[in-house]
Design a protein around this motif. Sequence first.
Motif, mmCIF file in Angstrom:
data_model
loop_
_atom_site.group_PDB
_atom_site.id
_atom_site.type_symbol
_atom_site.label_atom_id
_atom_site.label_comp_id
_atom_site.label_asym_id
_atom_site.label_seq_id
_atom_site.Cartn_x
_atom_site.Cartn_y
_atom_site.Cartn_z
ATOM 1 N N TRP A 28 -5.453 -3.865 15.022
ATOM 2 C CA TRP A 28 -4.625 -2.814 14.435
ATOM 3 C C TRP A 28 -5.463 -1.624 13.975
ATOM 4 O O TRP A 28 -5.118 -0.464 14.210
ATOM 5 N N GLN A 61 3.475 -8.253 12.449
ATOM 6 C CA GLN A 61 4.095 -6.987 12.051
ATOM 7 C C GLN A 61 4.246 -6.879 10.536
ATOM 8 O O GLN A 61 3.963 -5.841 9.939
ATOM 9 N N ILE A 74 0.820 -6.269 8.952
ATOM 10 C CA ILE A 74 0.361 -4.892 9.167
ATOM 11 C C ILE A 74 1.118 -3.923 8.265
ATOM 12 O O ILE A 74 0.521 -3.023 7.657
#
Length: 263
Positions: free
Chosen positions: A26, A112, A115
Motif C-alpha cells: 500500500w 481494506q 488500510i
Amino acid sequence: MGTKTILIVDDEQTTRQGLKKTLEIWSAGKYEIMSAADGPEAYELFSKTKIHLLITDICMPEMDGLKLLQNLKIKGYKPVVIIVSGHPNFDYAQEAIRLGVINYLLKPISKQKMIEAVEQALETEVSIERVDFMEKVVDQKLMKIDRRNDHSKFAIKEALTYVNNNLNRQITLKEVADSVYLNASYFSVLFKEQTSLTFSEYITRKRLQIAKTLLLTTDSQIEEIALEVGYQTSKYFIKLFKDYEGITPSKYRKMVNAEEIQI
C-alpha cells in the motif's frame, strides 16, 4: 521531514508478516514499515527510532499491548496507536481509550479495513504534529491579543497590522503612531491598554515567535534569522532570545530537534 515509520507489533508471525506485506504494498515506499514480535522488542525499537504510528496486538507474552502503551507513555513517547485484538473485551477497550488509542480493530481484519484505519491514523498524526509544533513556537500572550483583536479600537487594529507587516526592519513607536494619526504618547498608553503589552514588548515577542518558526523550519544561520526578523546584530538578537526563552537560539533549535528525533 523524513519518511514516517509504522511499527507493527504482534506475536503471531503469520499475522505480523501479513500486515507488514499489506502495508508495504500500500505505501509503495512512502512509509517505513517495521515489525516486532513482542512488547519488549517494540519498546527497544522506540529508543532507536521515532515511531509515528503503532499497530499493536493486545494479547502477547511478557508485555501485552496495553502494558507496552503504558510504558511508552511513561517514557514520553507519543505515537498514534491502533489496537488489534482477537476478541472483543470491554475492559481492554476502555483502557485503550484511556491511553489515547484512536482505533480498536477486531481480527480477522480485511486488507481494506486495515488500510483505511492506517490512513485515518496518519491524518490524525499529522494534526497532532501541527499542534505540537504550534505549542513550541506560539507565544500565549500574542495569542490572547489575536483573540481579542476584534474588540480592539480601530487604530490599534491598524497599528498591529502595520507592525506585523514591517517586522523585518527598524520600526519606531512614533512611526506607527503617525501611521494611525495619533499622538505618540497617547498611542503608547492606548496600545498598552488594548493589548496588555508595551509597544516594544509586542514587537520583541512577535519577532521572536517568527524567529522560533525559522529556527525549526529552516537551516538558516542565526545571523540570517536575526536580520530577517529586524535585528541588525545577532548578538542583540541572541541576548533577547535568551531573556525570553531561557536558552540561546542555537540551543533551542538543538533541543526541539532532539525531541523530534526521540519522541
